[in-house]
Design an enzyme around this catalytic site. Structure first.
Site, PDB file in Angstrom:
ATOM      1  N   LYS A  82       2.000  -1.558 -14.777  1.00 46.62           N
ATOM      2  CA  LYS A  82       1.349  -2.107 -13.582  1.00 46.62           C
ATOM      3  C   LYS A  82      -0.170  -2.096 -13.712  1.00 46.62           C
ATOM      4  O   LYS A  82      -0.853  -2.810 -12.969  1.00 46.62           O
ATOM      5  CB  LYS A  82       1.779  -1.332 -12.334  1.00 46.62           C
ATOM      6  CG  LYS A  82       1.218   0.061 -12.187  1.00 46.62           C
ATOM      7  CD  LYS A  82       1.752   0.741 -10.940  1.00 46.62           C
ATOM      8  CE  LYS A  82       1.166   2.136 -10.732  1.00 46.62           C
ATOM      9  NZ  LYS A  82      -0.246   2.103 -10.357  1.00 46.62           N
ATOM     10  N   ASP A  83      -0.718  -1.309 -14.635  1.00 48.72           N
ATOM     11  CA  ASP A  83      -2.162  -1.251 -14.826  1.00 48.72           C
ATOM     12  C   ASP A  83      -2.671  -2.242 -15.867  1.00 48.72           C
ATOM     13  O   ASP A  83      -3.881  -2.319 -16.104  1.00 48.72           O
ATOM     14  CB  ASP A  83      -2.585   0.163 -15.238  1.00 48.72           C
ATOM     15  CG  ASP A  83      -2.426   1.173 -14.117  1.00 48.72           C
ATOM     16  OD1 ASP A  83      -2.451   0.753 -12.946  1.00 48.72           O
ATOM     17  OD2 ASP A  83      -2.272   2.370 -14.413  1.00 48.72           O
ATOM     18  N   SER A 125      -5.649  -0.380  -2.867  1.00 48.14           N
ATOM     19  CA  SER A 125      -4.719  -1.424  -3.298  1.00 48.14           C
ATOM     20  C   SER A 125      -4.530  -2.461  -2.194  1.00 48.14           C
ATOM     21  O   SER A 125      -3.957  -2.157  -1.147  1.00 48.14           O
ATOM     22  CB  SER A 125      -3.357  -0.805  -3.647  1.00 48.14           C
ATOM     23  OG  SER A 125      -2.361  -1.802  -3.740  1.00 48.14           O
ATOM     24  N   ARG A 127      -2.440  -4.840  -2.200  1.00 49.81           N
ATOM     25  CA  ARG A 127      -0.986  -5.006  -2.057  1.00 49.81           C
ATOM     26  C   ARG A 127      -0.418  -4.004  -1.072  1.00 49.81           C
ATOM     27  O   ARG A 127       0.378  -4.360  -0.190  1.00 49.81           O
ATOM     28  CB  ARG A 127      -0.311  -4.830  -3.429  1.00 49.81           C
ATOM     29  CG  ARG A 127       1.214  -4.705  -3.357  1.00 49.81           C
ATOM     30  CD  ARG A 127       1.803  -4.283  -4.687  1.00 49.81           C
ATOM     31  NE  ARG A 127       1.395  -2.956  -5.090  1.00 49.81           N
ATOM     32  CZ  ARG A 127       1.974  -1.829  -4.708  1.00 49.81           C
ATOM     33  NH1 ARG A 127       3.002  -1.869  -3.867  1.00 49.81           N
ATOM     34  NH2 ARG A 127       1.556  -0.658  -5.151  1.00 49.81           N
ATOM     35  N   ARG A 128      -0.803  -2.748  -1.216  1.00 49.40           N
ATOM     36  CA  ARG A 128      -0.304  -1.723  -0.314  1.00 49.40           C
ATOM     37  C   ARG A 128      -0.852  -1.917   1.096  1.00 49.40           C
ATOM     38  O   ARG A 128      -0.121  -1.809   2.080  1.00 49.40           O
ATOM     39  CB  ARG A 128      -0.684  -0.331  -0.837  1.00 49.40           C
ATOM     40  CG  ARG A 128       0.161   0.110  -2.027  1.00 49.40           C
ATOM     41  CD  ARG A 128      -0.346   1.397  -2.631  1.00 49.40           C
ATOM     42  NE  ARG A 128       0.558   1.879  -3.677  1.00 49.40           N
ATOM     43  CZ  ARG A 128       0.174   2.626  -4.712  1.00 49.40           C
ATOM     44  NH1 ARG A 128      -1.098   2.966  -4.846  1.00 49.40           N
ATOM     45  NH2 ARG A 128       1.057   3.023  -5.616  1.00 49.40           N
ATOM     46  N   ARG A 145      -9.936   5.509  -4.800  1.00 52.71           N
ATOM     47  CA  ARG A 145      -9.531   5.317  -6.187  1.00 52.71           C
ATOM     48  C   ARG A 145      -9.605   6.631  -6.941  1.00 52.71           C
ATOM     49  O   ARG A 145     -10.131   7.620  -6.447  1.00 52.71           O
ATOM     50  CB  ARG A 145     -10.419   4.264  -6.864  1.00 52.71           C
ATOM     51  CG  ARG A 145     -10.178   2.837  -6.393  1.00 52.71           C
ATOM     52  CD  ARG A 145     -10.854   1.822  -7.299  1.00 52.71           C
ATOM     53  NE  ARG A 145     -10.485   2.058  -8.684  1.00 52.71           N
ATOM     54  CZ  ARG A 145     -11.369   2.177  -9.673  1.00 52.71           C
ATOM     55  NH1 ARG A 145     -12.663   2.090  -9.434  1.00 52.71           N
ATOM     56  NH2 ARG A 145     -10.953   2.399 -10.913  1.00 52.71           N
ATOM     57  N   ASN A 147      -7.501   9.128 -10.316  1.00 52.18           N
ATOM     58  CA  ASN A 147      -6.165   9.520 -10.757  1.00 52.18           C
ATOM     59  C   ASN A 147      -5.453  10.295  -9.643  1.00 52.18           C
ATOM     60  O   ASN A 147      -6.019  10.539  -8.575  1.00 52.18           O
ATOM     61  CB  ASN A 147      -6.219  10.321 -12.062  1.00 52.18           C
ATOM     62  CG  ASN A 147      -7.049  11.587 -11.939  1.00 52.18           C
ATOM     63  OD1 ASN A 147      -6.997  12.287 -10.926  1.00 52.18           O
ATOM     64  ND2 ASN A 147      -7.826  11.893 -12.969  1.00 52.18           N
ATOM     65  N   GLN A 149      -4.578  13.436  -9.247  1.00 54.18           N
ATOM     66  CA  GLN A 149      -5.186  14.697  -8.820  1.00 54.18           C
ATOM     67  C   GLN A 149      -6.444  14.449  -7.981  1.00 54.18           C
ATOM     68  O   GLN A 149      -6.682  15.148  -6.987  1.00 54.18           O
ATOM     69  CB  GLN A 149      -5.535  15.557 -10.050  1.00 54.18           C
ATOM     70  CG  GLN A 149      -4.355  16.158 -10.762  1.00 54.18           C
ATOM     71  CD  GLN A 149      -3.590  15.144 -11.610  1.00 54.18           C
ATOM     72  OE1 GLN A 149      -4.096  14.066 -11.925  1.00 54.18           O
ATOM     73  NE2 GLN A 149      -2.374  15.492 -11.991  1.00 54.18           N
ATOM     74  N   ARG A 151      -7.081  11.829  -6.070  1.00 52.37           N
ATOM     75  CA  ARG A 151      -6.728  11.330  -4.747  1.00 52.37           C
ATOM     76  C   ARG A 151      -6.109  12.434  -3.874  1.00 52.37           C
ATOM     77  O   ARG A 151      -6.354  12.491  -2.670  1.00 52.37           O
ATOM     78  CB  ARG A 151      -5.794  10.127  -4.868  1.00 52.37           C
ATOM     79  CG  ARG A 151      -6.575   8.855  -5.207  1.00 52.37           C
ATOM     80  CD  ARG A 151      -5.691   7.643  -5.233  1.00 52.37           C
ATOM     81  NE  ARG A 151      -5.156   7.413  -6.561  1.00 52.37           N
ATOM     82  CZ  ARG A 151      -4.369   6.389  -6.877  1.00 52.37           C
ATOM     83  NH1 ARG A 151      -4.023   5.512  -5.944  1.00 52.37           N
ATOM     84  NH2 ARG A 151      -3.923   6.224  -8.099  1.00 52.37           N
ATOM     85  N   CYS A 236      -7.070 -15.968  -8.470  1.00 52.34           N
ATOM     86  CA  CYS A 236      -7.021 -15.587  -7.055  1.00 52.34           C
ATOM     87  C   CYS A 236      -6.847 -14.074  -6.930  1.00 52.34           C
ATOM     88  O   CYS A 236      -6.108 -13.461  -7.680  1.00 52.34           O
ATOM     89  CB  CYS A 236      -5.850 -16.312  -6.407  1.00 52.34           C
ATOM     90  SG  CYS A 236      -5.498 -15.844  -4.745  1.00 52.34           S
TER      91      CYS A 236
END
Length: 296
Positions: A82-83, A125, A127-128, A145, A147, A149, A151, A236
């Site tokens: 996904k990344d 995100s 999307r989220r 943003r 990693n 830990q 967040r 886009c």
């Protein structure tokens, strides 16, 4: 003398876990191979105060690893699929897709707060965010943003009441005890490729030793989901999501697209044979494109 294979990886705890997981599979199935992990910090890991679309997109998480692979300082790179950017350098193809870990997203709340009472959600995100607004319309949304830990630390420091992370990463690190609420794919559609590891190599080289890593269902889901996003993504930046569920030879693909100009959020579903995974992804995207006005 054993053959040495060098795997390039980001330095985060999760990225290193993923690289070690692939390394263990390779060494277990190929006793003549010894794997070395080469850790490096990417540009995307260094810049945490801006959203990805402001600094160059997901390619910033793979740039340094791609260069090392091209210069033959490493032999493979391991990424969370996904990344990875949708457009992959043809000289550095994905040569194996792993078995998929749980693809769902989970809500994690600050200590003492129940998910029903959250007032602020930290996520960078798009999307989220567009999906969470449907469930938590009265919450404030702020960028977050870093990693896992980082967040979790920001959350406990009180920067927000809750954040959303991929269950796959939490399970791999053994910290899924923090989960407050699990979102089923029909509630919050995952990112394309979420839970799948991609092993990247160099075009024209022999990677037979990666048969131990390759997972047919993981590859099939990756093809369908990424084909869908590629058809709608282009230049886009609007949120797009896709999730493929597979049973035997049948695949069910659900997609989501949000058009920022109109505020329209549409979903669609298409089923078919797993052998047609990419075609199904493209077809669903075209069907949804006909239902909305998309980016120029």
């Amino acid at each position: 003398m054993k053959k040495r294979v060098r795997i390039g990886s980001r330095e985060s705890q999760l990225a290193m876990w993923q690289a070690k997981y692939i390394a263990e599979q390779i060494e277990r199935a190929n006793p003549y191979i010894e794997v070395e992990i080469v850790a490096m910090k990417t540009t995307g890991d260094r810049i945490l105060d801006r959203n990805l679309d402001q600094i160059g997109g997901k390619g910033l998480f793979v740039k340094e690893l791609d260069i090392a692979l091209m210069e033959k300082r490493t032999d493979l790179s391991v990424h969370s699929l996904k990344d990875m950017p949708m457009e992959i350098n043809s000289e550095l193809p994905v040569v194996a897709y792993s078995r998929r870990e749980d693809p769902r997203d989970v809500l994690i709340c600050r200590k003492g707060i129940r998910w029903e009472n959250i007032r602020s959600i930290g996520t960078s995100s798009p999307r989220r965010r567009v999906q969470l607004v449907q469930m938590f319309p009265n919450s404030i949304y702020m960028g977050m943003r870093g990693n896992i830990q980082t967040r979790l630390r920001k959350l406990q420091e009180g920067q927000c009441d809750a954040t959303v992370l991929a269950m796959a990463g939490l399970k791999r690190l053994g910290i899924d005890r923090y989960m407050e609420k699990i979102f089923e794919p029909d509630e919050l559609l995952p990112a394309a490729g979420q839970g799948i590891l991609a092993v990247q190599g160099r075009a024209g080289e022999n990677y037979d030793y990666l048969e131990c890593v390759e997972d047919r269902e993981g590859r099939t889901a990756a093809y369908a989901e990424r084909a869908f996003v590629c058809m709608l993504g282009g230049g886009c930046h609007s949120p797009v999501a896709a999730y493929a569920s597979i049973k035997g030879e049948q695949i069910r693909l659900k997609g989501l697209y949000y058009h920022e100009k109109t505020g329209e959020c549409i979903t669609g579903v298409l089923e078919g044979n797993t052998s047609d995974a990419e075609a199904i992804g493209r077809k669903l995207a075209l069907q949804m494109k006909e239902r909305s006005v998309f980016c120029d």
